[in-house]
Design a protein around this motif. Structure first.
Motif, PDB file in Angstrom:
ATOM      1  N   ALA A  90       0.752  -1.096   0.134  1.00  0.00           N
ATOM      2  CA  ALA A  90      -0.014  -0.027   0.064  1.00  0.00           C
ATOM      3  C   ALA A  90       0.740   1.354   0.120  1.00  0.00           C
ATOM      4  N   GLU A  91       2.079   1.315   0.709  1.00  0.00           N
ATOM      5  CA  GLU A  91       2.954   2.404   0.776  1.00  0.00           C
ATOM      6  C   GLU A  91       3.281   2.721  -0.527  1.00  0.00           C
ATOM      7  N   SER A  92       3.581   1.729  -1.669  1.00  0.00           N
ATOM      8  CA  SER A  92       4.133   1.983  -2.933  1.00  0.00           C
ATOM      9  C   SER A  92       3.055   2.157  -3.863  1.00  0.00           C
ATOM     10  N   GLY A  93       1.911   2.248  -3.511  1.00  0.00           N
ATOM     11  CA  GLY A  93       1.002   2.510  -4.662  1.00  0.00           C
ATOM     12  C   GLY A  93      -0.239   1.175  -4.608  1.00  0.00           C
ATOM     13  N   GLY A  94       0.134   0.280  -3.850  1.00  0.00           N
ATOM     14  CA  GLY A  94      -0.754  -0.630  -3.750  1.00  0.00           C
ATOM     15  C   GLY A  94      -0.766  -1.834  -4.876  1.00  0.00           C
ATOM     16  N   ASN A  95      -0.992  -3.158  -4.250  1.00  0.00           N
ATOM     17  CA  ASN A  95      -1.384  -4.221  -5.260  1.00  0.00           C
ATOM     18  C   ASN A  95      -2.614  -4.300  -5.605  1.00  0.00           C
ATOM     19  N   VAL A  96      -3.558  -3.669  -4.632  1.00  0.00           N
ATOM     20  CA  VAL A  96      -4.770  -4.133  -4.479  1.00  0.00           C
ATOM     21  C   VAL A  96      -5.783  -2.568  -5.090  1.00  0.00           C
ATOM     22  N   GLU A  97      -6.691  -2.753  -5.947  1.00  0.00           N
ATOM     23  CA  GLU A  97      -7.312  -1.632  -6.206  1.00  0.00           C
ATOM     24  C   GLU A  97      -8.233  -1.341  -4.927  1.00  0.00           C
ATOM     25  N   GLY A  98      -8.387  -0.132  -4.348  1.00  0.00           N
ATOM     26  CA  GLY A  98      -9.302   0.120  -3.224  1.00  0.00           C
ATOM     27  C   GLY A  98      -8.733   0.226  -2.054  1.00  0.00           C
ATOM     28  N   SER A  99      -7.425  -0.317  -1.804  1.00  0.00           N
ATOM     29  CA  SER A  99      -6.905  -0.342  -0.540  1.00  0.00           C
ATOM     30  C   SER A  99      -6.382   1.028  -0.171  1.00  0.00           C
ATOM     31  N   VAL A 100      -6.507   1.147   0.994  1.00  0.00           N
ATOM     32  CA  VAL A 100      -6.273   2.633   1.544  1.00  0.00           C
ATOM     33  C   VAL A 100      -5.075   2.684   2.692  1.00  0.00           C
ATOM     34  N   LEU A 101      -3.918   3.176   2.142  1.00  0.00           N
ATOM     35  CA  LEU A 101      -2.776   3.208   3.215  1.00  0.00           C
ATOM     36  C   LEU A 101      -3.344   3.486   4.726  1.00  0.00           C
ATOM     37  N   GLY A 102      -3.055   2.649   5.659  1.00  0.00           N
ATOM     38  CA  GLY A 102      -3.108   2.853   6.916  1.00  0.00           C
ATOM     39  C   GLY A 102      -4.549   2.771   7.702  1.00  0.00           C
ATOM     40  N   GLU A 103      -5.363   2.306   6.606  1.00  0.00           N
ATOM     41  CA  GLU A 103      -6.793   2.043   6.848  1.00  0.00           C
ATOM     42  C   GLU A 103      -7.291   0.548   6.567  1.00  0.00           C
ATOM     43  N   THR A 104      -8.474   0.321   7.290  1.00  0.00           N
ATOM     44  CA  THR A 104      -9.123  -0.861   6.788  1.00  0.00           C
ATOM     45  C   THR A 104     -10.385  -0.631   6.258  1.00  0.00           C
TER      46      THR A 104
END
Ligand code: NAD
Length: 398
Positions: free
Chosen positions: A310-324
């Motif tokens: 998540a810190e480098s752009g994310g492997n998963v669409e829709g994931s938000v850095l530091g959040e669930t």
């Protein structure tokens, strides 16, 4: 013996040499980390003691070890001077976990050696700032991944424990159990865990999930990853382009055709998975997007996807850095600085990595700095020296 210009500018030289009096021992400073969410420290009580053994004078900023469960007293007992103010920034060598903040940048002095995870690919302008300040800056992430470098390899030591923490956190977010449970009331089936990217973090994630009793599958694009995955008792899934590993041992970006083939496999596999941990990275680039929003929507309600990239752009669409965030009953965890969440453990390893690296820079006889750019580990990490950017990947094109 004459002082070098660096020594003069820093005021380390006390005007006398071995024949005329004392030469001050070099100071090695450990400031408190000031970036949000950073609990690690760049030294441990053990490494402070060893720096003393190398003939250096450790200066630790008060509270530097707080987040890593190392008290000022423990540092002092190991031989450090504890400074309540910024004296750690006046040392000849400054050890950091994360790159300096703007305020810290302003404290850098000409001739000073700065060592840390300086994140030069994402903070290119800071590289120029180190050069302008006349700092000799080493970025530990750039260390060549050779056998000799292993004891200094901060990416490996931190990713290893982060892979463990990722599975622990994903399990905590998962509302069910990991192992198979056979009870008088019936049997609970084991969780199905899928690890995307079987590098250092991914292999530790596989091992951790296996220890917890999950049924584990994994994928990667480097040919070597298949055997490594299977040796940990997990099943390898997916296709591997035969040339996907670079000379440095990293993955190359996939072509659009390869991406489409991988997406087909991932989309199908995800439908049956309970926990997914993604760790895929391409050094110096944005992380590859491997799981789309549509794939997430096809997963079982209650499933968890933890995105370590998540810190480098994310492997998963829709994931938000530091959040669930929850999407259609699936929890997406945007992991942020996992190594910091287990700082007492990661600090021990990070501090040791830096100690091993600093040892390379100190002449054992004279106890003075000796930066041998003929050494591939020193050359590979050296960003700036003598007022210029010297690293091949960052210096201005000729
Ligand atoms: P990394 O953090 O750059 O990437 C993590 C993983 O993601 C890698 O395994 C990579 O192949 C994988 N990946 C990239 N794109 C992908 C995609 N599209 N789909 C699926 N997976 C993808 O890598 P790392 O964990 O730092 O390890 C990189 C390599 O360095 C590995 O081969 C590792 O064994 C090697 N290594 C060697 C040493 C040593 O010999 N001293 C030390 C550490 C690591």
């Amino acid at each position: 013996m004459q002082p070098t210009s660096d020594e003069r500018s820093l005021g380390f030289w006390n005007g006398s040499g071995p024949s005329g009096g004392d030469v001050l021992a070099m100071k090695i400073g450990i400031p408190k980390e000031r970036r949000d969410d950073e609990r690690r420290a760049a030294a441990s009580a053990d490494t402070v003691k060893r720096y003393k053994g190398l003939g250096l004078e450790p200066v630790v900023e008060a509270g530097a070890g707080e987040g890593a469960a190392v008290s000022d007293q423990a540092f002092a007992d190991a031989g450090a001077a504890i400074s309540p103010d910024g004296a750690a920034w006046d040392a000849e060598i400054v050890l950091k976990v994360q790159r300096p903040t703007d305020e810290e940048l302003a404290r850098l002095k000409q001739g000073q050696v700065l060592i840390g995870m300086l994140d030069p690919y994402n903070s290119r302008e800071q590289v120029d700032a180190y050069a302008k300040a006349g700092v000799t800056a080493f970025s530990m992430e750039l260390l060549p991944r050779t056998t000799r470098a292993q004891a200094m390899d901060v990416l490996s030591s931190q990713a290893n424990l982060a892979g463990y923490k990722a599975v622990v956190d994903a399990m905590a977010a998962y509302g069910r159990v990991m192992p198979m449970m056979m009870t008088a009331a019936g049997t609970v089936t084991p969780a199905k865990v899928f690890i995307v990217g079987a590098g250092v973090a991914g292999l530790q994630a596989i091992a951790t999930a296996r220890r917890m009793g999950a049924v584990v599958t994994a994928t990667d694009v480097r040919p070597a990853a298949r055997e490594e995955t299977e040796s940990l008792g997990a099943k390898f899934v997916g296709f591997v382009p035969s040339d996907a590993a670079t000379k440095g041992g990293y993955a190359r970006p996939l072509t659009p055709e390869e991406q489409a083939e991988q997406a087909k496999m991932v989309a199908e596999h995800l439908k049956t998975q309970d926990i997914v941990v993604t760790t895929a990275q391409i050094p110096g680039r944005k992380a590859p997007r491997i799981i789309t929003a549509e794939m997430v929507r096809s997963m079982k309600p209650g499933a968890v996807v933890l995105d370590m990239a998540a810190e480098s752009g994310g492997n998963v669409e829709g994931s938000v850095l530091g959040e669930t965030v929850t999407v259609g009953g699936v929890k997406l965890v945007g992991a942020k600085n996992l190594p910091s969440l287990i700082a007492p453990a990661t600090t021990v390893l990070y501090a040791r990595n830096l100690l091993n690296f600093v040892t390379l820079l100190i002449d054992p006889k004279s106890k003075e700095l000796k930066i041998d750019t003929g050494d591939e580990l020193i050359k590979g990490t050296l960003l700036t020296q003598g007022g210029a950017v010297v690293h091949d990947a960052f210096k201005p094109a000729a």
